[in-house]
Design a protein around this motif. Sequence first.
Motif: not given
Length: 120
Positions: A56-57, A60, A100, A103-108
């Motif tokens: 993983s990253d 993160k 959280y 590690n939350r997904p980034r917006s595009d």
Amino acid sequence: MLFGGAVLLLASPFLEHPHFEWEKAHLVKELFVLGWMILMSSIAQFVSWYYVLRNSDPGKANAFLFLIPLFGVLSGWMILGETLHWYVFTGALCIGLGIYLVNRPRSDSPASPVGTGAAN
């Protein structure tokens, strides 16, 4: 770590306060705690940590290091019968929220800097 652990293991019965107790009931509990620390806090922790870093990253994954004190407190509660207070749960909630958020997904779409007046 192995050499330092061996030296500390040999020195601890004589240098620790309160002193190491040689009674059978205490010795079994102390050996259990020592084995738990060797297996879970050293071997299992390093194996799982290197697995996470490899798959993983790392930026993160480092956020999960904040769980170490929480697991230490929870182990003290489970193994030694220590009391859990309200602030432990508050701290656990803050740690979980922080992990959280990291590690939350980034917006595009990239956000424009505040105050620049740039329009997308």
